[in-house]
Scaffold this active site. Structure first.
Site, PDB file in Angstrom:
ATOM      1  N   SER A 132       0.870  -1.174   0.000  1.00  0.00           N
ATOM      2  CA  SER A 132       0.000   0.000   0.000  1.00  0.00           C
ATOM      3  C   SER A 132       0.905   1.221   0.000  1.00  0.00           C
ATOM      4  O   SER A 132       2.099   1.114   0.301  1.00  0.00           O
ATOM      5  CB  SER A 132      -0.860  -0.013   1.271  1.00  0.00           C
ATOM      6  N   TYR A 145      -1.530  -0.859  10.767  1.00  0.00           N
ATOM      7  CA  TYR A 145      -1.569  -1.045   9.316  1.00  0.00           C
ATOM      8  C   TYR A 145      -0.290  -0.520   8.676  1.00  0.00           C
ATOM      9  O   TYR A 145       0.334  -1.195   7.842  1.00  0.00           O
ATOM     10  CB  TYR A 145      -2.792  -0.307   8.760  1.00  0.00           C
TER      11      TYR A 145
END
Length: 263
Positions: A132, A145
């Site tokens: 990501s 995350y």
């Protein structure tokens, strides 16, 4: 001989898009995920082998690998899309939430890679990990995350270094906003706060992205297709951003962009 690919997180979003795209190009597809019904829907369009289970659980993998070998004889590629959230600041996350963030985003990729490497080595195959832009920068209040996605870059480079001599290529794709069910859910806070619809929320998070939009799942799947294909035969250890240009923006100069846009 048809090429064989295993995809985790294959029940929706980028994983499902990868499955559909590669199946349309003649790949034999193995679909891994926790939701049996969702996988079966993707299998209808791909004639895929459904393996329902948690990619982060090492105990699931021996049985999965045995089924892949029995059905397809081996693996030419793996695309590890399984992931999850990891919300909160470091001071606010409890132990369980921290472990779950690492488990869903990092452990799932590690156990997938470790289990599939013997088959990939046999065919000099390719592995793609889905990171990501959180692998490269930090968003607000997503400590778990961000940490796990940063670690995926290290895992990519370590695997590429260690298994390149066996002909195995390993790369990491780092999308920005992608229109998936998970991202749609993340838009809910903006929709509620600003009293706007889903389209307006996506426009809001893309306002400072050079391409001014989120990606589709199929656009990210196309990047993954390139990386597992022969045209990327020299590419390994790479971190490929597919973010509409989000990470090239010099944040401190945004004030000047807004100044220029004012009458």
């Amino acid at each position: 001989m048809s090429r064989s690919v295993l995809i985790t997180g294959a029940g929706s979003g980028i994983g499902a898009a990868c499955a559909r795209r590669l199946a349309s190009q003649g790949w034999q597809v193995t679909l891994v995920g926790r939701r049996q019904a969702a996988l079966e829907q993707v299998a209808l369009a791909t004639d895929g082998l459904v393996l329902a289970g948690d990619a982060a659980d090492s105990a699931t993998w021996p049985g999965f690998i045995a089924q892949v070998r029995e059905r397809f004889g081996g693996l030419d590629a793996v695309i590890a899309c399984a992931g999850g959230h990891g919300l909160g600041r470091a001071g606010d996350i409890d132990d369980a939430a921290w472990r779950e963030a690492l488990r869903s985003n990092l452990d799932s990729a590690f156990h997938t890679a470790r289990a599939c490497l013997p088959l990939l080595r046999e065919r000099r195959g390719s592995l793609v990990l889905l990171g990501s832009i959180a692998s490269l920068a930090a968003g607000p209040e997503v400590c778990g995350y961000t940490t796990a996605k940063h670690a995926l870059v290290g895992l990519t480079r370590s695997l590429a270094r260690d298994y390149g001599p066996d002909g195995v290529r390993v790369n990491c794709v780092c999308p920005g906003w992608v229109r998936t069910p998970m991202a749609d859910q993340e838009m809910q806070a903006l929709m509620s706060h600003y009293q706007e619809d889903l389209e307006a929320a996506y426009q809001r998070v893309s306002a400072d992205v050079p391409l001014r939009r989120a990606a589709s799942s199929d656009e990210i799947a196309a990047v993954c297709q390139f990386l597992v294909g022969n045209d990327a035969s020299i590419v390994t250890g790479a971190v490929i951003t597919a973010d509409g240009g989000a990470t090239v923006v010099d944040v401190p100069t945004l004030a000047y962009t807004r100044l220029a846009s004012q009458p």
